[in-house]
Enzyme design. Structure first.
Site, short mmCIF file in Angstrom:
data_model
loop_
_atom_site.label_atom_id
_atom_site.label_comp_id
_atom_site.label_asym_id
_atom_site.label_seq_id
_atom_site.Cartn_x
_atom_site.Cartn_y
_atom_site.Cartn_z
N LYS A 35 -14.55 30.52 45.31
CA LYS A 35 -14.05 29.31 44.64
C LYS A 35 -13.43 28.36 45.67
O LYS A 35 -13.24 28.72 46.83
CB LYS A 35 -13.00 29.70 43.60
CG LYS A 35 -11.76 30.36 44.20
CD LYS A 35 -10.75 30.75 43.14
CE LYS A 35 -9.52 31.40 43.81
NZ LYS A 35 -8.47 31.72 42.84
N ARG A 133 -0.44 34.14 32.93
CA ARG A 133 -1.25 32.97 33.26
C ARG A 133 -2.46 33.02 32.34
O ARG A 133 -2.32 33.05 31.14
CB ARG A 133 -1.61 33.01 34.76
CG ARG A 133 -2.01 31.68 35.35
CD ARG A 133 -2.26 31.77 36.85
NE ARG A 133 -3.38 32.66 37.17
CZ ARG A 133 -3.85 32.88 38.40
NH1 ARG A 133 -3.27 32.29 39.43
NH2 ARG A 133 -4.86 33.69 38.59
N HIS A 165 -5.58 40.39 36.31
CA HIS A 165 -5.21 39.93 37.65
C HIS A 165 -3.76 40.29 37.95
O HIS A 165 -2.88 40.07 37.12
CB HIS A 165 -5.40 38.42 37.74
CG HIS A 165 -5.37 37.87 39.15
ND1 HIS A 165 -6.32 38.19 40.07
CD2 HIS A 165 -4.51 37.02 39.75
CE1 HIS A 165 -6.05 37.55 41.21
NE2 HIS A 165 -4.96 36.85 41.05
N ARG A 221 -12.12 42.32 43.63
CA ARG A 221 -12.40 40.90 43.89
C ARG A 221 -11.67 40.50 45.18
O ARG A 221 -10.44 40.38 45.18
CB ARG A 221 -11.91 40.02 42.73
CG ARG A 221 -12.47 40.41 41.38
CD ARG A 221 -11.98 39.44 40.29
NE ARG A 221 -10.54 39.33 40.25
CZ ARG A 221 -9.73 40.11 39.52
NH1 ARG A 221 -10.24 41.09 38.79
NH2 ARG A 221 -8.43 39.93 39.53
N TYR A 265 7.28 9.00 63.53
CA TYR A 265 8.12 8.36 62.52
C TYR A 265 9.49 9.02 62.40
O TYR A 265 9.60 10.24 62.32
CB TYR A 265 7.44 8.41 61.15
CG TYR A 265 6.24 7.50 61.01
CD1 TYR A 265 6.31 6.15 61.30
CD2 TYR A 265 5.02 8.02 60.57
CE1 TYR A 265 5.21 5.34 61.15
CE2 TYR A 265 3.92 7.21 60.41
CZ TYR A 265 4.01 5.86 60.71
OH TYR A 265 2.91 5.05 60.57
N CYS A 312 1.59 12.58 60.97
CA CYS A 312 1.27 11.34 60.27
C CYS A 312 -0.04 11.51 59.49
O CYS A 312 -0.66 12.57 59.50
CB CYS A 312 1.13 10.21 61.29
SG CYS A 312 2.53 10.07 62.42
N ASP A 314 -3.00 10.30 60.02
CA ASP A 314 -4.22 10.40 60.81
C ASP A 314 -4.04 11.08 62.16
O ASP A 314 -5.01 11.25 62.89
CB ASP A 314 -4.78 9.00 61.10
CG ASP A 314 -4.76 8.11 59.88
OD1 ASP A 314 -5.37 8.49 58.88
OD2 ASP A 314 -4.11 7.04 59.94
#
Length: 377
Positions: A35, A133, A165, A221, A265, A312, A314
């Site tokens: 997944k 869940r 699970h 699994r 920054y 940052c 990028d």
């Protein structure tokens, strides 16, 4: 060809090796979980490698993921488990994908899809044993089982599996593990009494598969461990699993900074002595966690190099300690760790998270490259 600015390198031989190793260690059928685009490694490619390594089943969250596997050519058993009202069960049934039901309402939707398609479904039932869940709650389980048995008698579907699970399998001494295994065995007894005879019963994820032999049942699994990462750091023995992902970039530039210079920054890091820094051209827009600011390390020119200042969107900066490697030099964010470079687990610990998040979120504008080393160990 010009080397990539930044890339994710996935070793498919490592995936094959890991799947084969896990299957041998657990001694039962193996579901490799692919997944979330194969945990960031590329779903179709790692699925094929997993099959080559001995994966009996593939596991995905959504029907869309299962259909993508079929479109990529996979023809073996595939289970998907996360749905909402109105899911396209018809497409899954036509593709011979096992779908999961948590409730009578979901079984009703699957029934309608079977009528539309004109062929029986393959259905697995999930019971909530304590994760709170997905899965049928204990007080609804008997109703789900009864409806599933009725549908099987009417040849609407075949119940191919019953599963649940773990919540705390990465903490082997946690009392929830015993409680969940007891609850699962109780749920299986209810299903057995109703006459259901599933092909597979499964409870364990990677950590449970490795640490709790009593909970292996017919199938385990394995997700994270299939990619060579430790699902329970500090608890698992060394099986020789090999991390399949290496993330690297090339230095965009190198420069001197003076004592007292602030970096990035907010000037959250200020040089307390003159040094050199390198600019790495990836950032949180590419899935590099901002939480790694000032705490994670990279690998440049044979040494670990700490991140300096804030990451940052990028780019980010690493401390080169006065050295001047050339622009274009490789920077390994994380990889196998065999040469001393940081691993995904190292980045997870630096960021206060888990390696699952590190590998599944990385990407953005990076290219993905596949290699196939014959001897991943």
């Amino acid at each position: 060809m010009t080397p990539a600015r930044a890339e994710i390198v996935v070793d498919l031989a490592a995936v094959r090796h890991n799947v084969a190793t896990l299957k041998a260690a657990t001694g039962v059928a193996m579901m490799t979980v692919v997944k979330a685009d194969g945990y960031g490694h590329g779903m179709a490619q790692v699925a094929a490698a997993a099959r080559q390594g001995g994966a009996d089943w593939l596991g995905v969250a959504t029907i869309d993921e299962a259909l993508a596997l079929r479109a990529a050519g996979d023809t073996g058993p595939v289970l998907c488990w996360l749905g909402v009202p109105g899911e396209d069960y018809a497409a899954a049934i036509e593709a011979d994908v096992d779908v999961t039901a948590y409730s009578v309402a979901e079984l009703d939707e699957i029934r309608m899809a079977v009528v539309a398609v004109g062929r029986p479904a393959r259905v697995q039932l999930k019971v909530d044993t304590g994760l709170s869940r997905g899965g049928a709650p204990a007080d609804r389980w008997a109703d789900v089982v009864a409806e599933a048995r009725a549908g099987e008698d009417a040849r609407i579907w075949t119940v191919t599996g019953i599963w649940s699970h773990f919540a705390c399998s990465d903490e082997p001494e946690h009392p929830a593990n015993d409680a969940q295994e007891r609850a699962f065995r109780d749920a299986l007894a209810v299903a057995d009494e109703a006459g259901l005879r599933p092909e597979v019963r499964h409870l364990s994820n990677s950590a449970g598969a490795l640490l709790r032999p009593s909970a292996r049942f017919d199938l385990v699994r394995c997700g994270l461990a299939s990619y060579g990462l430790d699902p329970a750091p500090g608890h698992t023995s060394d099986l020789g699993l090999v991390p399949a992902m290496t993330v690297r970039a090339r230095l965009a530039m190198v420069k001197h900074v003076a004592t007292g210079a602030g970096v990035s920054y907010g000037h959250t890091w200020v040089a307390d002595h003159a040094t050199t820094v390198g600019l790495v051209p990836v950032g949180y827009g590419d899935g590099v966690p901002r939480h790694a600011s000032n705490v994670a390390e990279t690998w440049v020119a044979g040494k670990r190099r700490p991140v300096r200042g804030r990451i940052c969107m990028d780019q980010f900066v690493v401390d080169l300690g006065g050295e001047l490697p050339p622009a274009g030099q490789d920077v390994v964010l994380f990889g196998t760790g065999r040469d001393g470079a940081p691993t995904a687990q190292d980045w997870a610990e630096a960021c206060g998270t888990i390696s699952y998040e590190i590998v599944t979120r990385i990407g953005g504008r990076m290219t993905r490259t596949y290699v196939d080393q014959e001897e991943p160990g």
